[in-house]
Design a protein around this motif. Structure first.
Motif, PDB file in Angstrom:
ATOM      1  N   LEU A 118      -0.528  -0.327  10.261  1.00 56.09           N
ATOM      2  CA  LEU A 118      -1.886  -0.517   9.732  1.00 56.09           C
ATOM      3  C   LEU A 118      -1.944  -0.031   8.292  1.00 56.09           C
ATOM      4  N   THR A 119      -2.862  -0.583   7.530  1.00 50.69           N
ATOM      5  CA  THR A 119      -3.015  -0.190   6.132  1.00 50.69           C
ATOM      6  C   THR A 119      -3.282   1.307   5.937  1.00 50.69           C
ATOM      7  N   PRO A 120      -4.260   1.899   6.632  1.00 54.07           N
ATOM      8  CA  PRO A 120      -4.504   3.326   6.390  1.00 54.07           C
ATOM      9  C   PRO A 120      -3.267   4.176   6.674  1.00 54.07           C
ATOM     10  N   PRO A 176      -7.837 -10.956   2.784  1.00 51.74           N
ATOM     11  CA  PRO A 176      -8.131 -12.394   2.850  1.00 51.74           C
ATOM     12  C   PRO A 176      -8.643 -12.819   4.220  1.00 51.74           C
ATOM     13  N   LYS A 177      -8.073 -12.217   5.261  1.00 48.90           N
ATOM     14  CA  LYS A 177      -8.519 -12.546   6.629  1.00 48.90           C
ATOM     15  C   LYS A 177     -10.006 -12.268   6.809  1.00 48.90           C
ATOM     16  N   LYS A 178     -10.437 -11.115   6.296  1.00 49.34           N
ATOM     17  CA  LYS A 178     -11.839 -10.754   6.536  1.00 49.34           C
ATOM     18  C   LYS A 178     -12.790 -11.587   5.673  1.00 49.34           C
ATOM     19  N   MET A 219       0.821  -1.215   0.000  1.00 50.89           N
ATOM     20  CA  MET A 219       0.000   0.000   0.000  1.00 50.89           C
ATOM     21  C   MET A 219       0.855   1.266   0.000  1.00 50.89           C
ATOM     22  N   ALA A 220       1.904   1.300   0.841  1.00 51.73           N
ATOM     23  CA  ALA A 220       2.741   2.509   0.920  1.00 51.73           C
ATOM     24  C   ALA A 220       3.458   2.746  -0.403  1.00 51.73           C
ATOM     25  N   GLY A 221       4.076   1.690  -0.931  1.00 50.69           N
ATOM     26  CA  GLY A 221       4.893   1.824  -2.139  1.00 50.69           C
ATOM     27  C   GLY A 221       4.090   2.188  -3.373  1.00 50.69           C
ATOM     28  N   GLY A 275       5.172   3.338   5.754  1.00 53.31           N
ATOM     29  CA  GLY A 275       4.489   2.077   6.062  1.00 53.31           C
ATOM     30  C   GLY A 275       5.210   1.303   7.163  1.00 53.31           C
ATOM     31  N   ASP A 276       4.987  -0.001   7.179  1.00 56.36           N
ATOM     32  CA  ASP A 276       5.492  -0.846   8.272  1.00 56.36           C
ATOM     33  C   ASP A 276       7.012  -0.844   8.389  1.00 56.36           C
ATOM     34  N   SER A 277       7.728  -0.463   7.313  1.00 57.43           N
ATOM     35  CA  SER A 277       9.197  -0.530   7.367  1.00 57.43           C
ATOM     36  C   SER A 277       9.818   0.778   7.851  1.00 57.43           C
ATOM     37  N   GLY A 330       1.186  -6.531  -1.902  1.00 58.64           N
ATOM     38  CA  GLY A 330       1.585  -6.361  -0.510  1.00 58.64           C
ATOM     39  C   GLY A 330       0.785  -7.205   0.466  1.00 58.64           C
ATOM     40  N   THR A 331       1.026  -6.935   1.728  1.00 59.84           N
ATOM     41  CA  THR A 331       0.466  -7.757   2.804  1.00 59.84           C
ATOM     42  C   THR A 331      -1.049  -7.626   2.901  1.00 59.84           C
ATOM     43  N   CYS A 332      -1.549  -6.400   2.892  1.00 51.05           N
ATOM     44  CA  CYS A 332      -2.974  -6.186   3.187  1.00 51.05           C
ATOM     45  C   CYS A 332      -3.867  -6.951   2.208  1.00 51.05           C
ATOM     46  N   VAL A 353       9.745  -2.189  -7.416  1.00 49.10           N
ATOM     47  CA  VAL A 353      10.108  -3.606  -7.417  1.00 49.10           C
ATOM     48  C   VAL A 353       9.450  -4.313  -6.248  1.00 49.10           C
ATOM     49  N   ASP A 354       9.095  -5.567  -6.462  1.00 49.76           N
ATOM     50  CA  ASP A 354       8.674  -6.415  -5.339  1.00 49.76           C
ATOM     51  C   ASP A 354       9.220  -7.817  -5.538  1.00 49.76           C
ATOM     52  N   ALA A 355       9.626  -8.413  -4.406  1.00 52.57           N
ATOM     53  CA  ALA A 355      10.154  -9.775  -4.446  1.00 52.57           C
ATOM     54  C   ALA A 355       9.012 -10.790  -4.561  1.00 52.57           C
ATOM     55  N   LEU A 356       7.797 -10.343  -4.197  1.00 49.64           N
ATOM     56  CA  LEU A 356       6.625 -11.226  -4.219  1.00 49.64           C
ATOM     57  C   LEU A 356       5.619 -10.663  -5.224  1.00 49.64           C
ATOM     58  N   SER A 380      14.355  -9.328  -5.667  1.00 49.48           N
ATOM     59  CA  SER A 380      14.767  -8.754  -4.377  1.00 49.48           C
ATOM     60  C   SER A 380      15.747  -7.627  -4.623  1.00 49.48           C
ATOM     61  N   ALA A 381      15.475  -6.492  -3.999  1.00 49.99           N
ATOM     62  CA  ALA A 381      16.365  -5.340  -4.187  1.00 49.99           C
ATOM     63  C   ALA A 381      17.335  -5.235  -3.027  1.00 49.99           C
ATOM     64  N   ARG A 382      18.556  -4.774  -3.337  1.00 52.76           N
ATOM     65  CA  ARG A 382      19.504  -4.455  -2.262  1.00 52.76           C
ATOM     66  C   ARG A 382      20.336  -3.268  -2.712  1.00 52.76           C
TER      67      ARG A 382
HETATM   68  C1  LIG Z   1      -2.415 -11.261   9.057  1.00 52.60           C
HETATM   69  C2  LIG Z   1      -2.453  -9.771   8.998  1.00 52.60           C
HETATM   70  C3  LIG Z   1      -3.657  -9.119   9.126  1.00 52.60           C
HETATM   71  C4  LIG Z   1      -3.709  -7.730   9.062  1.00 52.60           C
HETATM   72  N1  LIG Z   1      -4.923  -7.114   9.207  1.00 52.60           N
HETATM   73  C5  LIG Z   1      -5.002  -5.769   9.140  1.00 52.60           C
HETATM   74  C6  LIG Z   1      -6.261  -5.109   9.231  1.00 52.60           C
HETATM   75  O1  LIG Z   1      -7.302  -5.745   9.396  1.00 52.60           O
HETATM   76  N2  LIG Z   1      -6.284  -3.750   9.115  1.00 52.60           N
HETATM   77  C7  LIG Z   1      -5.140  -3.015   8.929  1.00 52.60           C
HETATM   78  O2  LIG Z   1      -5.216  -1.779   8.827  1.00 52.60           O
HETATM   79  N3  LIG Z   1      -3.927  -3.616   8.868  1.00 52.60           N
HETATM   80  C8  LIG Z   1      -3.827  -4.967   8.957  1.00 52.60           C
HETATM   81  N4  LIG Z   1      -2.607  -5.574   8.847  1.00 52.60           N
HETATM   82  C9  LIG Z   1      -1.408  -4.743   8.672  1.00 52.60           C
HETATM   83  C10 LIG Z   1      -1.288  -4.260   7.222  1.00 52.60           C
HETATM   84  O3  LIG Z   1      -1.399  -5.372   6.363  1.00 52.60           O
HETATM   85  C11 LIG Z   1       0.058  -3.563   7.020  1.00 52.60           C
HETATM   86  O4  LIG Z   1       0.167  -2.511   7.946  1.00 52.60           O
HETATM   87  C12 LIG Z   1       0.182  -2.980   5.624  1.00 52.60           C
HETATM   88  O5  LIG Z   1      -0.064  -3.954   4.640  1.00 52.60           O
HETATM   89  C13 LIG Z   1       1.598  -2.402   5.442  1.00 52.60           C
HETATM   90  O6  LIG Z   1       1.762  -1.945   4.140  1.00 52.60           O
HETATM   91  P1  LIG Z   1       3.228  -1.624   3.587  1.00 52.60           P
HETATM   92  O7  LIG Z   1       3.018  -1.016   2.250  1.00 52.60           O
HETATM   93  O8  LIG Z   1       4.013  -0.890   4.603  1.00 52.60           O
HETATM   94  O9  LIG Z   1       3.951  -3.053   3.437  1.00 52.60           O
HETATM   95  P2  LIG Z   1       3.520  -4.371   2.661  1.00 52.60           P
HETATM   96  O10 LIG Z   1       2.127  -4.328   2.198  1.00 52.60           O
HETATM   97  O11 LIG Z   1       3.930  -5.494   3.533  1.00 52.60           O
HETATM   98  O12 LIG Z   1       4.432  -4.346   1.337  1.00 52.60           O
HETATM   99  C14 LIG Z   1       5.811  -4.518   1.392  1.00 52.60           C
HETATM  100  C15 LIG Z   1       6.269  -5.242   0.154  1.00 52.60           C
HETATM  101  O13 LIG Z   1       7.688  -5.131   0.064  1.00 52.60           O
HETATM  102  C16 LIG Z   1       8.208  -6.293  -0.506  1.00 52.60           C
HETATM  103  N5  LIG Z   1       9.633  -6.398  -0.178  1.00 52.60           N
HETATM  104  C17 LIG Z   1      10.196  -6.505   1.042  1.00 52.60           C
HETATM  105  N6  LIG Z   1      11.543  -6.516   0.936  1.00 52.60           N
HETATM  106  C18 LIG Z   1      11.836  -6.414  -0.372  1.00 52.60           C
HETATM  107  C19 LIG Z   1      13.029  -6.357  -1.105  1.00 52.60           C
HETATM  108  N7  LIG Z   1      14.241  -6.388  -0.523  1.00 52.60           N
HETATM  109  N8  LIG Z   1      12.973  -6.275  -2.459  1.00 52.60           N
HETATM  110  C20 LIG Z   1      11.772  -6.231  -3.088  1.00 52.60           C
HETATM  111  N9  LIG Z   1      10.591  -6.265  -2.435  1.00 52.60           N
HETATM  112  C21 LIG Z   1      10.628  -6.348  -1.091  1.00 52.60           C
HETATM  113  C22 LIG Z   1       7.354  -7.397   0.106  1.00 52.60           C
HETATM  114  O14 LIG Z   1       7.367  -8.560  -0.699  1.00 52.60           O
HETATM  115  C23 LIG Z   1       5.975  -6.741   0.184  1.00 52.60           C
HETATM  116  O15 LIG Z   1       5.148  -7.090  -0.904  1.00 52.60           O
HETATM  117  C24 LIG Z   1      -2.520  -6.980   8.880  1.00 52.60           C
HETATM  118  C25 LIG Z   1      -1.289  -7.636   8.758  1.00 52.60           C
HETATM  119  C26 LIG Z   1      -1.251  -9.014   8.819  1.00 52.60           C
HETATM  120  C27 LIG Z   1       0.079  -9.706   8.683  1.00 52.60           C
END
Ligand SMILES: Cc1cc2nc3c(=O)[nH]c(=O)nc-3n(C[C@H](O)[C@H](O)[C@H](O)COP(=O)(O)OP(=O)(O)OC[C@H]3O[C@@H](n4cnc5c(N)ncnc54)[C@H](O)[C@@H]3O)c2cc1C
Length: 456
Positions: free
Chosen positions: A313-315, A49-51, A14-16, A303-305, A40-42, A33-36, A113-115
């Motif tokens: 959180l997603t928002p 998927p959880k909901k 979401m952040a990226g 975001g989370d990093s 992203g996670t959400c 870039v994404d390794a997956l 994977s980026a480094r």
């Molecule tokens: C089981 C679960 C349930 C959740 N439920 C909720 C919820 O109900 N409500 C809510 O608000 N939040 C929820 N969250 C939290 C929410 O999913 C995260 O806060 C949000 O997705 C973070 O977004 P992000 O963009 O920071 O990271 P992410 O969405 O995690 O994206 C990061 C991406 O970076 C990629 N990446 C990492 N390292 C590298 C690299 N070196 N090279 C290339 N790519 C790389 C990863 O593959 C990933 O796709 C939940 C989390 C989990 C695990």
């Protein structure tokens, strides 16, 4: 080596993707870039998927609550593999959809994977890319565990993709992941145990409401074992043995599956941050209030990093992605534009158990520790019409109000449908509304929103 990008984003969550789309829309040359698979996670491994899986559990629970009130369950059950197909009907389309949207906005997409290999340079599977700026949006991953046998645990991603559910699951850690998953699995007939080393789980939430949720959780057949630490996990002929220590007494819990619900940390491994002089701590990349790295001005994180005051959180990931993008764009203009900082006021958060537990604003204990003169309105709402109607036995609201100004400082809600109600309290806190002003709202009747006035 490819041509230079204005911005290279690491992580297509979401952040990226938010930042990449925003900067590309202003004419920047953006790489991501994404390794997956993209999404992203959400969207792929978290909230969404959880909901969807929770919906199956909601149907079971709703029928159960209406037992003797005109509904007969008559073998009603969750067909896990069909429910999983329903989930995949959503998740399978996400990666291509997200990537197409990015490409449509002019973003160049990469997989791998980026480094970092230098302050303005990174490598993806042997190919170097240069950029004027980078956004680290790599999210979080499960906290490494050290007890013997930790390698037998599965994580939240594995759980959300299980083709079949076993009979017995032990969840390690009393956070939102364990509670939400146990509430789903228990309604599918799984014998669930949640282990937490502390004296209360879900520590970020109101303790009175958590206590009620724990009781309701146990009524669902889930065992919540507090003050208990995992000593180790061993494989047996029939499954797994989880050895635990509770107050110096050791015992063993048999399981078919053990799930890691013991916290997540910023995912920065493998990024070689040192090569680009990027400082980071356990909570993520060290950033200024504007989300810029404190040690490399070409780098931002969101975001989370990122180590910010925002919850994972997603928002939060979305608005941090927007702020990072807008600050990078502002810094590139002549004269330099005005920078912004994320507004973390009144971000609501929910544990999607059944019923759900919600929080926005401050806890009662935080208000008291800050010396605020507060009015705490704690109400058991289980007997109210909206809960009577669905047969829910556990529901409460705790509203924290500043006595001097009558402003709402915090709202804590446990009850069916309250994940929607908490948003209204969030808006009230953000706009600085008084309890009297909020009470003046007219809600459609009979809706859960109509209960709001009586909670104040
Ligand atoms: C089981 C679960 C349930 C959740 N439920 C909720 C919820 O109900 N409500 C809510 O608000 N939040 C929820 N969250 C939290 C929410 O999913 C995260 O806060 C949000 O997705 C973070 O977004 P992000 O963009 O920071 O990271 P992410 O969405 O995690 O994206 C990061 C991406 O970076 C990629 N990446 C990492 N390292 C590298 C690299 N070196 N090279 C290339 N790519 C790389 C990863 O593959 C990933 O796709 C939940 C989390 C989990 C695990």
């Amino acid at each position: 080596m490819n041509g230079e990008f204005d911005l290279f984003v690491i992580g297509a969550g979401m952040a990226g993707t938010t930042a990449a789309n925003k900067c590309a829309s202003k004419g920047w040359r953006v790489g991501i870039v994404d390794a997956l698979p993209y999404g992203g996670t959400c969207a792929l491994r978290g909230c969404d998927p959880k909901k969807i899986l929770r919906r199956g559990a909601e149907v079971i629970d709703a029928a159960h609550l209406m037992r003797g009130k005109g509904i007969t369950e008559n073998g009603l059950s969750i067909d896990w593999s069909a429910l999983m197909r329903h989930k995949r009907g959503f998740t399978d389309a996400v990666p291509q959809g997200m990537e197409d949207e990015l490409i449509g906005n002019g973003v160049t997409t990469f997989h791998g994977s980026a480094r970092f290999t230098g302050p303005n340079q990174l490598e993806i599977d042997g190919t170097e890319h240069r950029a004027k700026r980078f956004l680290i949006a790599t999210g979080a991953s499960p906290r490494p565990l050290s007890f013997p046998g930790h390698e037998y645990l599965i994580d939240s991603t594995d759980f959300l993709d299980l083709d079949a559910l076993p009979h017995r699951i032990v969840f390690v850690g009393g956070g939102f992941i364990s509670f939400e998953f146990a509430h789903i699995a228990a309604r599918a007939g799984v014998d669930c145990v949640i282990i937490d080393h502390g004296d209360r789980p879900l520590r970020e939430f109101d303790p009175d409401l958590v206590a009620s949720l724990v009781t309701r959780t146990e009524q669902t057949g889930i065992r919540v074992q507090l003050g208990t630490s995992v000593v180790g996990v061993t494989r047996t002929a029939t499954g797994l043995d989880v050895t635990v220590d509770q107050g110096g007494k050791t015992s063993t819990i048999g399981a078919d599956l053990v799930v890691h619900g013991a916290g997540r940390i910023a995912k920065l491994d493998g990024l070689h941050l040192d090569a680009a002089h990027i400082a980071a701590g356990p909570r993520g990349v060290t950033v200024t209030e504007q989300l810029q790295s404190t040690t490399n001005p070409a780098v931002y994180a969101a975001g989370d990093s990122a180590d910010t005051p925002g919850r994972p959180l997603t928002p939060v990931a979305v608005f941090e992605g927007k702020v990072a993008a807008s600050n990078m764009l502002a810094a590139s203009t002549t004269p330099v534009g005005t920078s912004t900082t994320p507004d973390y006021t009144a971000v609501p958060t929910t544990v999607f158990t059944i019923p759900e537990l919600n929080r926005v604003g401050i806890l009662e204990s935080e208000a008291r520790d800050s010396g605020l003169d507060i009015d705490v309105r704690l109400t058991d709402t289980s007997g109210w019409y909206s809960n009577y109607r669905v047969g829910e036995t556990t529901a409460s609201a705790k509203i924290i109000i500043d006595r001097a100004s009558d402003r709402i400082l915090g709202a804590h809600l446990l009850g069916p449908g309250y994940a929607e109600l908490i948003n209204i309290f969030g808006l009230a806190i953000k706009l600085g509304l008084t309890s009297r002003q909020l009470k003046s709202m007219t809600a459609t009747y009979p809706s859960i929103g109509a209960d709001l006035g009586s909670m104040l």
